[in-house]
Design a protein around this motif. Sequence first.
Motif, PDB file in Angstrom:
ATOM      1  N   TYR B  13      27.364  -2.935 -11.198  1.00 10.37           N
ATOM      2  CA  TYR B  13      28.329  -1.857 -11.462  1.00 10.37           C
ATOM      3  C   TYR B  13      29.650  -2.437 -11.973  1.00 10.37           C
ATOM      4  O   TYR B  13      30.300  -1.854 -12.849  1.00 10.37           O
ATOM      5  CB  TYR B  13      28.570  -1.024 -10.203  1.00 10.37           C
ATOM      6  N   THR B  39      24.212   0.257 -16.545  1.00  9.63           N
ATOM      7  CA  THR B  39      24.450   1.282 -15.518  1.00  9.63           C
ATOM      8  C   THR B  39      23.133   1.885 -15.036  1.00  9.63           C
ATOM      9  O   THR B  39      22.955   2.124 -13.839  1.00  9.63           O
ATOM     10  CB  THR B  39      25.360   2.390 -16.079  1.00  9.63           C
ATOM     11  N   ALA B  43      21.951   1.890 -11.242  1.00 14.01           N
ATOM     12  CA  ALA B  43      21.586   3.099 -10.508  1.00 14.01           C
ATOM     13  C   ALA B  43      20.164   2.998  -9.978  1.00 14.01           C
ATOM     14  O   ALA B  43      19.883   3.401  -8.843  1.00 14.01           O
ATOM     15  CB  ALA B  43      21.735   4.327 -11.405  1.00 14.01           C
ATOM     16  N   ASN B  46      20.303   0.790  -7.081  1.00 12.02           N
ATOM     17  CA  ASN B  46      20.960   1.518  -6.002  1.00 12.02           C
ATOM     18  C   ASN B  46      19.961   2.442  -5.289  1.00 12.02           C
ATOM     19  O   ASN B  46      19.855   2.442  -4.054  1.00 12.02           O
ATOM     20  CB  ASN B  46      22.105   2.336  -6.631  1.00 12.02           C
ATOM     21  N   GLY B  47      19.194   3.180  -6.085  1.00 14.56           N
ATOM     22  CA  GLY B  47      18.193   4.074  -5.510  1.00 14.56           C
ATOM     23  C   GLY B  47      17.096   3.311  -4.789  1.00 14.56           C
ATOM     24  O   GLY B  47      16.708   3.655  -3.675  1.00 14.56           O
ATOM     25  N   SER B  78      27.877   6.386  -4.198  1.00 13.50           N
ATOM     26  CA  SER B  78      27.852   5.599  -5.414  1.00 13.50           C
ATOM     27  C   SER B  78      26.646   5.982  -6.271  1.00 13.50           C
ATOM     28  O   SER B  78      26.751   6.172  -7.487  1.00 13.50           O
ATOM     29  CB  SER B  78      27.777   4.133  -5.001  1.00 13.50           C
ATOM     30  N   PHE B  79      25.506   6.124  -5.621  1.00 11.77           N
ATOM     31  CA  PHE B  79      24.266   6.499  -6.302  1.00 11.77           C
ATOM     32  C   PHE B  79      24.414   7.882  -6.950  1.00 11.77           C
ATOM     33  O   PHE B  79      24.061   8.075  -8.123  1.00 11.77           O
ATOM     34  CB  PHE B  79      23.114   6.476  -5.299  1.00 11.77           C
ATOM     35  N   SER B  80      24.974   8.847  -6.205  1.00  9.01           N
ATOM     36  CA  SER B  80      25.162  10.200  -6.744  1.00  9.01           C
ATOM     37  C   SER B  80      26.088  10.166  -7.948  1.00  9.01           C
ATOM     38  O   SER B  80      25.844  10.834  -8.957  1.00  9.01           O
ATOM     39  CB  SER B  80      25.779  11.139  -5.708  1.00  9.01           C
ATOM     40  N   ALA B  82      26.797   7.623 -10.008  1.00  4.83           N
ATOM     41  CA  ALA B  82      26.177   6.995 -11.169  1.00  4.83           C
ATOM     42  C   ALA B  82      25.165   7.955 -11.792  1.00  4.83           C
ATOM     43  O   ALA B  82      25.108   8.097 -13.014  1.00  4.83           O
ATOM     44  CB  ALA B  82      25.502   5.692 -10.763  1.00  4.83           C
ATOM     45  N   GLY B  83      24.396   8.642 -10.948  1.00  4.14           N
ATOM     46  CA  GLY B  83      23.392   9.579 -11.442  1.00  4.14           C
ATOM     47  C   GLY B  83      24.027  10.716 -12.226  1.00  4.14           C
ATOM     48  O   GLY B  83      23.608  11.024 -13.350  1.00  4.14           O
ATOM     49  N   SER B 102      32.869   4.852 -14.350  1.00  2.00           N
ATOM     50  CA  SER B 102      32.247   3.640 -13.804  1.00  2.00           C
ATOM     51  C   SER B 102      33.110   2.968 -12.719  1.00  2.00           C
ATOM     52  O   SER B 102      32.553   2.476 -11.734  1.00  2.00           O
ATOM     53  CB  SER B 102      31.890   2.655 -14.920  1.00  2.00           C
ATOM     54  N   PHE B 105      32.092   4.572  -9.219  1.00  2.00           N
ATOM     55  CA  PHE B 105      30.903   4.123  -8.469  1.00  2.00           C
ATOM     56  C   PHE B 105      30.963   2.643  -8.136  1.00  2.00           C
ATOM     57  O   PHE B 105      30.418   2.208  -7.119  1.00  2.00           O
ATOM     58  CB  PHE B 105      29.577   4.569  -9.090  1.00  2.00           C
TER      59      PHE B 105
END
Lengths: 456, 275
Positions: B13, B39, B43, B46-47, B78-80, B82-83, B102, B105
């Motif tokens: 990130y 990114t 993500a 991250n997920g 952070s995941f939300s 970026a998504g 950016s 996140f």
Amino acid sequence: MRDKSDSGGMLDGVWRFFASVRLTVAVLLSLAVTSIIGTVIPQNMTPFLYLRSYGEGLYRVFDALDMFDMYHSWWFRFLLLILVVNIIICSINRLSATWKIIFPKTPVFPVVRLKQAKHKETWQVADSPESVKNRFLSYIAKNYRTHEVQPEKDGFLILAEKGRWTRLGVYAVHFSVLLMVLGGLIGSLLGFEGFVNIPEGESAARIRLITGNAEKDLGFLIRCNDFDISYYENGMPREYRSNISLVKDGNVLVTKDIRVNDPLRFAGVNIFQSSWGRTPGKRFKVVFTEESSGVTYESEASLGEEVQVPGDKGVLILDDFKSEFSFKGVNLGGVFIGRLALKDQEPTNVLLPVEFPRFDRMRRGEHVISVSDLAYSYYTGLQVTRDPGVPVVYVGFVLMIIGCYITFFMFHQKVCVAVIEKDGQTQVAVSGILGKNRPGMAAVAKQLSNRLKHLR
Amino acid sequence: MSAEIFSIVTFIYGLSVILYVAAWVFKKSFLGGLATWVTVAGAAGNGAGLVFRWIESYQMGIGHAPLSNLYESLVFFSFSLAGIYLFIEFRYKMKSIGVAASPLFFLAMAYASLPKVNSGIQPLIPALQSNWLIAHVITCFLGYAAFAVAFGTSLMFLVKPVDGRPGTGIIGLIPDSDILDDLTHQMVMFGFLFLSLGIITGSVWANQAWGRYWGWDPKETWSLITWLIYASLLHARLMRGWQGKRIALLSCLGFIAVIFTYFGVNLLPGLHSYQ
């Protein structure tokens, strides 16, 4: 409303005041700002604690303004009342106007506005206008509620619309707020909320209400058959569980294990696992260990009873027991607090943690005093509530979400597909308008034109 | 395993922040494309990290969704973010918003990596042992993330010169004011819907665990304050036709309330403070 003005300009003024969105924004922001107070000043504590933190003068000012129970104060409720009146009047006012738009006798397309709309997608097709007409029309007929075709010079316009009913979504949102306020009102008028502590094996018929030092008779007994705590390996609590029975006239109505997140609901009354505690058993032993020799003397004791210090040197009285006690930031668990009166000395306070028998060494006395053979009895702390307003509030919740979704993401859209022959080429232009001040028409125009381009 | 993944994600990130800024400043499209794919990789990691952490908690015998403490909430936030950001980038085909989004996140992940944030997998205390936990946390954080993106677009709007001149230097590369205004509005509506869902699921849960659906606990109250601010914004916009600067300022105010609801409430006593 204007035609009412002859019946009184005053009433008309009041109506206009409550019908304004400026008032809505002002009330919403006032509620937001005043709500902060209650998160900074702890609510519903004892006057003693407030006096200690704010002092006499400030305490009186805060108390006069209901700052210590502000969410139930007259002025906070007054703000809510203004919001409710505002919502009702606004809805009546606007619905009477919107109704004609939503359910018109003869739908009219604002052709000029549609053609000149800001977001427009244009492209050219190889076929003549007439040859694409059926293709476009069948798509529009399938995807729009109403449509009509208007001839134009060298071509035609397809005018279509859908989603009129979505203009009602916003009323659903506002009605849901009214339902939540109504549900809250029902709960505070017809419901109650209270607490009761019940030792294992005992019963209680009355609970202490959280508002105004009152008690309430439930009409049945709550019996705590058993209370258990279990822990994870790292010492964090895993589960608090009470096995309780409701008993009426000697008959058990219902028995259930209740846990946090798993209450007992019976005849409109809800019983929740809320806290727990323990009380020391009636009899235990006080142990005196002579520091110089290590010799121990034991004596039977109970709370409040005088215990003779060995060698007739004085008396010890244990006055109080706390099931949790922190000393310099360390949790000592259960502690006894007592007074030690040795002959020829000033009486001193002693702190005797059950789990730390050497703790009393810090006092540097002739004997180290500790407590042993202590059996605890546990009690469960239950929260007991009744709230007939909950179903109304929940209907409000569902309506709020559906209404928000419709209002934000569904549109009343009117579109115009213009197919015109120009210089031997067929030009198609898609434009449209959405309900007022809505973003997203560009996306709608783009999507529709993509669909039309790829029709076969 | 998940801990290592999250450290790598934080690094990735950080890299996407640098790439988005570089693509913006140097106007190089290959940098922009790289930023997007970095990114996407971040993500995805991250997920995947969240999934691994979920599995690990089961291997420890205390299985629960990784949404139970400050660390896990930051990672999910952070995941939300970026998504949602990637969704907007693909939908609007605009990379310059990445400059504002950016860092958000990245900062959430960087904050989670601080030593003072306990990153251990802990068992669930009795109050959190409910299926409502997942619904409540996911809806709240999707709402927070949307408001964060709205904050980003509002900031871009505010630094852009107002007189309609195209602007010079990198300020001139900020997207069109209309698009920013529109995006802010879209994100606020999305956030408002999810914040409402978050408050409602929390309310239903509270009624099940504590016997009341609303108790004026500081976190509850602050979520309501946030809700009221965004409700004001939507009314000002839809009914009074507010646009542009005033909406951007209200959106910033709303995000301050979001931040306070998320972090500030830990300074106040209450049921929601993270341990």
